[in-house]
Design a protein around this motif. Structure first.
Motif, PDB file in Angstrom:
ATOM      1  N   ASP A  73      53.030  55.689  48.151  1.00 48.14           N
ATOM      2  CA  ASP A  73      53.406  56.957  47.120  1.00 48.14           C
ATOM      3  C   ASP A  73      52.506  58.331  47.024  1.00 48.14           C
ATOM      4  O   ASP A  73      51.753  58.640  45.986  1.00 48.14           O
ATOM      5  CB  ASP A  73      53.991  56.808  45.324  1.00 48.14           C
TER       6      ASP A  73
ATOM      7  N   ASP B  50      63.139  67.560  36.634  1.00 44.54           N
ATOM      8  CA  ASP B  50      63.185  66.408  37.254  1.00 44.54           C
ATOM      9  C   ASP B  50      63.641  66.369  39.141  1.00 44.54           C
ATOM     10  O   ASP B  50      63.531  65.374  39.974  1.00 44.54           O
ATOM     11  CB  ASP B  50      63.934  66.080  36.435  1.00 44.54           C
TER      12      ASP B  50
ATOM     13  N   GLU C 205      63.143  65.492  44.257  1.00 42.71           N
ATOM     14  CA  GLU C 205      63.047  65.141  42.854  1.00 42.71           C
ATOM     15  C   GLU C 205      61.623  64.028  42.401  1.00 42.71           C
ATOM     16  O   GLU C 205      61.916  63.217  43.626  1.00 42.71           O
ATOM     17  CB  GLU C 205      64.380  64.061  43.250  1.00 42.71           C
ATOM     18  N   ARG C 206      61.997  63.816  41.690  1.00 42.60           N
ATOM     19  CA  ARG C 206      61.576  63.096  40.690  1.00 42.60           C
ATOM     20  C   ARG C 206      62.148  61.627  40.352  1.00 42.60           C
ATOM     21  O   ARG C 206      62.383  61.516  39.108  1.00 42.60           O
ATOM     22  CB  ARG C 206      60.941  63.474  39.729  1.00 42.60           C
ATOM     23  N   GLN C 207      62.669  60.567  41.765  1.00 41.55           N
ATOM     24  CA  GLN C 207      63.251  59.686  41.194  1.00 41.55           C
ATOM     25  C   GLN C 207      63.269  58.901  43.155  1.00 41.55           C
ATOM     26  O   GLN C 207      63.208  59.755  44.024  1.00 41.55           O
ATOM     27  CB  GLN C 207      64.486  59.718  40.994  1.00 41.55           C
ATOM     28  N   ALA C 208      62.965  57.727  42.494  1.00 41.07           N
ATOM     29  CA  ALA C 208      63.004  56.839  43.862  1.00 41.07           C
ATOM     30  C   ALA C 208      65.059  57.316  44.466  1.00 41.07           C
ATOM     31  O   ALA C 208      65.876  56.704  43.294  1.00 41.07           O
ATOM     32  CB  ALA C 208      63.238  55.232  43.727  1.00 41.07           C
ATOM     33  N   THR C 209      64.703  56.470  45.590  1.00 43.47           N
ATOM     34  CA  THR C 209      65.974  57.270  46.084  1.00 43.47           C
ATOM     35  C   THR C 209      65.727  55.812  47.194  1.00 43.47           C
ATOM     36  O   THR C 209      65.343  55.678  48.522  1.00 43.47           O
ATOM     37  CB  THR C 209      66.732  57.916  47.363  1.00 43.47           C
TER      38      THR C 209
END
Length: 177
Positions: free
Chosen positions: A46, A66, A80-84
């Protein structure tokens, strides 16, 4: 190999074995033949930063957005601030002819394992769905892969040959439909 588009292949191996270099060469060949290629790179640590200080999109992200989308006449970037999940991204990229994945060793797709040293062959023994070995070694070490049959052994220096081999698998799968 998937019998429907897109065709998916993973390039896996330890650090500094040439995964990104091989993906670049395969992408160059496949796109030169008119195929649309998407590449997914796994960053297990990351670390990556796609935006840089001083850009508007960086400022938006720093302000707490986000998701930031930058669109132009020829490109679109989504951060994006998220896991996909890998499966969701593959669905999103389903209009492409080929999806080349760097990493995600445990995912259940056909894999090419990069081997720089004999000890790297241990990956071939432990991973599922391995279809080939891309090797820096000067001679076959197939006896080290624990009896896995049907594996194709390629030299890392023969990237066009590897790309043509992948295309031949594509054609073979299309005949089954």
């Amino acid at each position: 190999m998937s019998s429907t588009s897109p065709h998916i292949v993973q390039i896996v191996g330890y650090k500094n074995t040439g995964k990104s270099t091989l993906i670049t060469a395969l992408t160059r060949y496949l796109t030169s033949t008119g195929r649309r290629v998407a590449v997914i790179k796994h960053d297990g640590h990351d670390h990556f930063e796609m935006d840089h200080e001083g850009t508007d999109s960086y400022s938006f992200a720093q302000a707490g957005a986000d998701a930031v989308v930058v669109m132009s006449e020829k490109r679109t970037a989504l951060i994006e601030r998220q896991a996909t999940p890998l499966e969701d991204m593959l669905t999103y990229l389903s209009a492409y002819d080929w999806i080349l994945i760097e990493g995600y060793k445990q995912a259940a797709y056909p894999k090419l394992v990069m081997v720089r040293e004999e000890k790297d062959l241990s990956l071939v023994k432990t991973l599922q769905d391995v279809i080939g070995i891309i090797s820096w070694l000067t001679h076959d070490k197939i006896e080290y892969v624990g009896g896995k049959e049907g594996l194709v052994w390629h030299s890392v220096h023969e990237t066009e040959h590897i790309a043509r081999w992948l295309v031949s698998l594509e054609r073979h799968e299309e005949k089954k439909i």
